[in-house]
Write an enzyme that holds these catalytic residues in place. Structure first.
Site, PDB file in Angstrom:
ATOM      1  N   ARG A  57     -41.060  27.069  40.939  1.00  0.00           N
ATOM      2  CA  ARG A  57     -42.298  26.410  40.479  1.00  0.00           C
ATOM      3  C   ARG A  57     -41.964  24.957  40.138  1.00  0.00           C
ATOM      4  O   ARG A  57     -42.152  24.067  40.955  1.00  0.00           O
ATOM      5  CB  ARG A  57     -42.916  27.172  39.282  1.00  0.00           C
ATOM      6  CG  ARG A  57     -44.365  26.784  39.003  1.00  0.00           C
ATOM      7  CD  ARG A  57     -44.551  25.468  38.311  1.00  0.00           C
ATOM      8  NE  ARG A  57     -43.988  25.449  36.954  1.00  0.00           N
ATOM      9  CZ  ARG A  57     -43.923  24.355  36.223  1.00  0.00           C
ATOM     10  NH1 ARG A  57     -44.378  23.201  36.685  1.00  0.00           N
ATOM     11  NH2 ARG A  57     -43.398  24.386  35.012  1.00  0.00           N
ATOM     12  N   HIS A  65     -47.991  30.189  37.548  1.00  0.00           N
ATOM     13  CA  HIS A  65     -48.213  29.087  36.618  1.00  0.00           C
ATOM     14  C   HIS A  65     -49.516  28.416  36.994  1.00  0.00           C
ATOM     15  O   HIS A  65     -49.665  27.935  38.119  1.00  0.00           O
ATOM     16  CB  HIS A  65     -47.022  28.120  36.789  1.00  0.00           C
ATOM     17  CG  HIS A  65     -47.005  26.986  35.841  1.00  0.00           C
ATOM     18  ND1 HIS A  65     -47.477  25.739  36.156  1.00  0.00           N
ATOM     19  CD2 HIS A  65     -46.543  26.905  34.570  1.00  0.00           C
ATOM     20  CE1 HIS A  65     -47.311  24.935  35.108  1.00  0.00           C
ATOM     21  NE2 HIS A  65     -46.738  25.610  34.141  1.00  0.00           N
ATOM     22  N   ARG A  93     -48.982  33.657  28.786  1.00  0.00           N
ATOM     23  CA  ARG A  93     -48.393  32.626  27.939  1.00  0.00           C
ATOM     24  C   ARG A  93     -49.311  31.420  27.934  1.00  0.00           C
ATOM     25  O   ARG A  93     -49.814  31.014  28.979  1.00  0.00           O
ATOM     26  CB  ARG A  93     -47.035  32.188  28.487  1.00  0.00           C
ATOM     27  CG  ARG A  93     -46.398  31.094  27.619  1.00  0.00           C
ATOM     28  CD  ARG A  93     -45.672  30.039  28.408  1.00  0.00           C
ATOM     29  NE  ARG A  93     -46.547  29.201  29.222  1.00  0.00           N
ATOM     30  CZ  ARG A  93     -46.114  28.181  29.966  1.00  0.00           C
ATOM     31  NH1 ARG A  93     -44.834  27.907  30.022  1.00  0.00           N
ATOM     32  NH2 ARG A  93     -46.962  27.460  30.676  1.00  0.00           N
ATOM     33  N   HIS A 142     -37.806  18.536  29.921  1.00  0.00           N
ATOM     34  CA  HIS A 142     -37.415  17.631  31.002  1.00  0.00           C
ATOM     35  C   HIS A 142     -36.214  16.806  30.565  1.00  0.00           C
ATOM     36  O   HIS A 142     -35.932  16.655  29.379  1.00  0.00           O
ATOM     37  CB  HIS A 142     -38.609  16.773  31.435  1.00  0.00           C
ATOM     38  CG  HIS A 142     -39.467  17.538  32.403  1.00  0.00           C
ATOM     39  ND1 HIS A 142     -39.349  17.405  33.763  1.00  0.00           N
ATOM     40  CD2 HIS A 142     -40.391  18.504  32.188  1.00  0.00           C
ATOM     41  CE1 HIS A 142     -40.196  18.239  34.356  1.00  0.00           C
ATOM     42  NE2 HIS A 142     -40.835  18.921  33.429  1.00  0.00           N
ATOM     43  N   HIS A 194      -2.187  16.937  28.543  1.00  0.00           N
ATOM     44  CA  HIS A 194      -3.146  18.046  28.677  1.00  0.00           C
ATOM     45  C   HIS A 194      -2.535  19.170  29.493  1.00  0.00           C
ATOM     46  O   HIS A 194      -2.646  20.347  29.136  1.00  0.00           O
ATOM     47  CB  HIS A 194      -4.419  17.552  29.375  1.00  0.00           C
ATOM     48  CG  HIS A 194      -5.267  16.692  28.510  1.00  0.00           C
ATOM     49  ND1 HIS A 194      -6.615  16.899  28.338  1.00  0.00           N
ATOM     50  CD2 HIS A 194      -4.972  15.616  27.753  1.00  0.00           C
ATOM     51  CE1 HIS A 194      -7.113  15.975  27.525  1.00  0.00           C
ATOM     52  NE2 HIS A 194      -6.125  15.189  27.153  1.00  0.00           N
TER      53      HIS A 194
END
Ligand code: HCA
Ligand code: CU
Length: 380
Positions: free
Chosen positions: A12, A72, A132, A195, A290
């Site tokens: 979507r 949606h 929803r 977003h 490391h």
């Protein structure tokens, strides 16, 4: 943050990504992969977006997936009537509530929004379908308006309410506060949609869960409108640290790479080099200090265990930052026998060449092999 659920919106929100075009077959392949991974919900494009979108939605509903299928829609009866006929398990309704969207997009006031929300919700519920209700651009909406509409829809029995950071403006502290406030006025579950315009989409999702939200919208690689939303893989990286047992038992984490490759191919992008988990160097250690610590105990410089995701760590030894412990581990891999002092000596040679030019594995292997050969050749 335990017990959270995932709503995957690759099919979507992800369809709104600039490069995305999914034909029916590709949508089905992606839906099956997401279902196998273990997402709780799969959200699909509105059936009123186009004729084929509706057919694809119906086809995916017929697959009999474990994940619940959602579509949606706008908060409008015309959309709702079509949505309930597709065979979906649930409908996600959204309407813009910020002054920007009310003024420049749909032009409706809050009374109208509340009235149409109630009508759509009652209609969808009457069909035995989950519902929803979400506001769009929630973080630029008036808080009193927001709380009023959420209270109204909660009372008539929505399954979830959603908040959406449509423009990617929210920061984690604002998210936490809004979720806490919302939690004090509704009793249903809270879903969030973030977003990533300002790079906060994963952090916001995490703080939303800390604040008491239950569901997060994600998409594979974060694809969506503009630069997208919370990415599935990145959120898993965040959540396995917070709730390791839950995440490991619920989701097939070793499938992330395949799903990302599937979607990356479909939308013709590369996996970003710095992607959590699957970026090509996500588990590559380079500096000598490391490498030494990682070889002794990986937890020293790793918060994620690559094996959880079916990946391997890599010690990058062919460079001037390397150290003798990394070279020792390469010598072992090559099945050669050198003392520690000899390894230190050959490491010095490698670093010397590494100061002059970039090295590759072959360079290092040749230096090691030559050094070894010289040792075993008797001096004339
Ligand atoms: C959009 C809508 C949306 C909806 C989010 C949601 C957003 O594409 O503009 O329904 O949860 O970001 O607000 O994706
Ligand atoms: Cu969105």
């Amino acid at each position: 943050v335990k017990n959270f659920q995932l709503i995957d919106s690759t099919l979507r929100e992800g369809e709104q990504f600039a490069n995305a075009f999914f034909d029916t077959e590709k949508k089905i392949e992606i839906a099956r992969a997401l279902d196998d991974f273990g997402v709780d919900y799969i959200e699909l494009t509105s059936p009123v977006a186009s004729e084929q979108s509706r057919k694809d939605c119906e086809a995916i509903c017929k697959l009999g997936l474990k994940a619940k299928i959602l579509t949606h829609i706008r908060c409008h009866m015309d959309d709702a009537r079509v949505a309930v006929e597709t065979g979906v398990d649930g409908v996600d309704v959204v309407i813009g509530t910020s002054k920007f969207l009310r003024q420049y997009s749909h032009g409706k006031d809050m009374n109208y929004i509340a009235k149409s929300a109630v009508e759509v919700i009652e209609f969808v519920k009457s069909k035995g379908i989950e519902i929803r209700f979400s506001s769009e651009d929630s973080f630029r909406s008036d808080l009193v308006d927001l709380l009023n509409i959420y209270k109204t829809v909660d009372k008539i029995g929505v399954n979830r309410v959603g908040i959406a950071d449509t423009v990617g403006c929210a920061n984690p502290r604002q998210v936490y506060e809004l979720i806490r406030t919302l939690k004090s006025v509704v009793s249903c579950d809270i879903e969030c949609h973030f977003h990533n315009d300002t790079g906060c989409a994963i952090a916001n999702a995490y703080t939303a869960l800390e604040g008491g939200a239950r569901l997060i919208d994600v998409s594979v690689l974060g694809i969506g409108e503009r630069n997208g939303i919370t990415p599935l893989g990145g959120l898993m990286a965040r959540m396995i640290v917070a709730a390791p047992d839950y995440v490991r038992s619920k989701y097939k984490l070793h499938k992330i790479r395949d799903i990302e490759n599937l979607v990356a191919d479909a939308v013709e992008v590369n996996i970003p080099f710095n992607n959590p988990i699957t970026g090509f160097c996500a588990f590559t250690h380079k500096a000598g200090i490391h490498a030494k610590a990682i070889l002794a105990n990986p937890s020293t410089y790793e918060i994620l265990d690559p094996h959880d995701f079916g990946m391997k760590r890599y010690i990058h030894f062919a460079n001037r930052l390397t150290g003798w412990n990394a070279i020792k581990s390469r010598v072992d891999q090559l099945n050669l026998n050198l003392t520690d002092d000899q390894i230190k000596e050959v490491t010095a040679k490698i670093k010397k060449l590494g100061d002059v030019r970039p090295l590759n594995i072959d360079d290092v292997d040749s230096i090691i092999k030559d050094f070894h050969a010289e040792l075993s050749t008797p001096l004339l």
